[in-house]
Design a protein around this motif. Structure first.
Motif, mmCIF file in Angstrom:
data_model
loop_
_atom_site.group_PDB
_atom_site.id
_atom_site.type_symbol
_atom_site.label_atom_id
_atom_site.label_comp_id
_atom_site.label_asym_id
_atom_site.label_seq_id
_atom_site.Cartn_x
_atom_site.Cartn_y
_atom_site.Cartn_z
ATOM 1 N N LEU A 11 0.826 -1.213 0.000
ATOM 2 C CA LEU A 11 0.000 0.000 0.000
ATOM 3 C C LEU A 11 0.862 1.266 0.000
ATOM 4 C CD1 LEU A 11 -2.921 -1.026 2.359
ATOM 5 C CD2 LEU A 11 -3.079 -0.418 -0.069
ATOM 6 N N ALA A 48 1.241 -4.370 -7.925
ATOM 7 C CA ALA A 48 -0.037 -4.518 -7.226
ATOM 8 C C ALA A 48 -1.112 -3.914 -8.114
ATOM 9 C CB ALA A 48 -0.005 -3.820 -5.877
ATOM 10 N N VAL A 50 -4.953 -2.986 -8.028
ATOM 11 C CA VAL A 50 -6.028 -2.764 -7.067
ATOM 12 C C VAL A 50 -7.273 -2.345 -7.834
ATOM 13 C CG1 VAL A 50 -6.767 -1.499 -5.009
ATOM 14 C CG2 VAL A 50 -4.323 -2.002 -5.361
ATOM 15 N N THR A 52 -11.224 -1.294 -7.586
ATOM 16 C CA THR A 52 -12.306 -0.801 -6.740
ATOM 17 C C THR A 52 -13.592 -0.909 -7.550
ATOM 18 O OG1 THR A 52 -10.785 0.740 -5.675
ATOM 19 C CG2 THR A 52 -13.151 1.132 -5.356
ATOM 20 N N GLN A 101 -12.957 -3.757 -2.678
ATOM 21 C CA GLN A 101 -11.714 -3.793 -3.449
ATOM 22 C C GLN A 101 -11.119 -5.192 -3.451
ATOM 23 O OE1 GLN A 101 -9.775 -0.538 -1.197
ATOM 24 N NE2 GLN A 101 -9.506 0.422 -3.211
ATOM 25 N N ALA A 103 -7.514 -6.882 -4.715
ATOM 26 C CA ALA A 103 -6.162 -6.552 -5.169
ATOM 27 C C ALA A 103 -5.404 -7.843 -5.448
ATOM 28 C CB ALA A 103 -5.437 -5.726 -4.111
ATOM 29 N N TRP A 114 -5.849 -9.993 -2.214
ATOM 30 C CA TRP A 114 -6.235 -9.257 -1.017
ATOM 31 C C TRP A 114 -7.646 -8.728 -1.257
ATOM 32 C CZ3 TRP A 114 -2.883 -8.514 3.161
ATOM 33 C CH2 TRP A 114 -1.572 -8.943 2.957
ATOM 34 N N PHE A 123 -7.351 -4.260 4.339
ATOM 35 C CA PHE A 123 -7.180 -5.360 3.393
ATOM 36 C C PHE A 123 -6.822 -6.621 4.167
ATOM 37 C CE2 PHE A 123 -6.621 -2.212 0.003
ATOM 38 C CZ PHE A 123 -7.243 -2.854 -1.058
#
Length: 161
Positions: A11, A48, A50, A52, A101, A103, A114, A123
């Motif tokens: 993150l 990563a 991610v 949403t 979310q 990820a 995640w 997460f």
């Protein structure tokens, strides 16, 4: 022994790019691609993705969309274990709702899903770590040059604002 990545680690990574996926008049999700240095170095690098979600989508529909994209990219035909992977995702992924979310984080040649139900919750890891081949094949949906959504890829990889 593999190093377990914590959500706090990835993150803090830097934004490579972001994109919004729409289907007709509907916005399905916003996606961000992160890396340790904020640059895209290819599918085998630390990344990563991610997502949403902006709409409710069943886990079955998510798996079907993954299957369709792997079919388009030739992954189903070229990677025999992809059918097994899809069956595992059917058991692993939750139904998503607006604001939730999902990820996928690839580090040190392994991947980890995640999930968080909304921005007010942390997460949590989802399922076991995934091998490098799965990680590359999964991220290929968005990042392979042959993706069905080249504009999305360009935005995520920072090639296009």
């Amino acid at each position: 022994m593999p190093v377990v990545t914590q959500a706090a680690d990835w993150l803090r990574w830097r934004n490579v790019g972001a994109a919004t996926f729409t289907w007709g008049p509907f916005t399905l999700y916003h996606a961000r691609l992160l890396s340790p240095d904020g640059r895209y170095h290819g599918l085998s690098s630390d990344l990563a993705l991610v997502i949403t979600y902006q709409r409710a989508i069943s886990h079955t529909d998510l798996v079907d969309a993954t299957r369709d994209q792997w079919q388009e990219l030739g992954i189903l035909q070229a990677t025999p274990q992809s059918t097994m992977w899809l069956q595992a995702l059917e058991q692993l992924w939750p139904d998503v709702t607006p604001g939730s979310q999902l990820a996928f984080v690839a580090t040190q040649h392994q991947g980890q899903f995640w999930y968080r139900a909304g921005s007010a919750t942390p997460f949590s890891p989802l399922g076991p770590q995934q091998p490098s081949l799965f990680s590359e094949r999964f991220l290929a949906i968005w990042l392979d040059p042959r993706t069905a959504y080249p504009n999305l890829r360009q935005q995520l990889t920072g090639e296009k604002p």
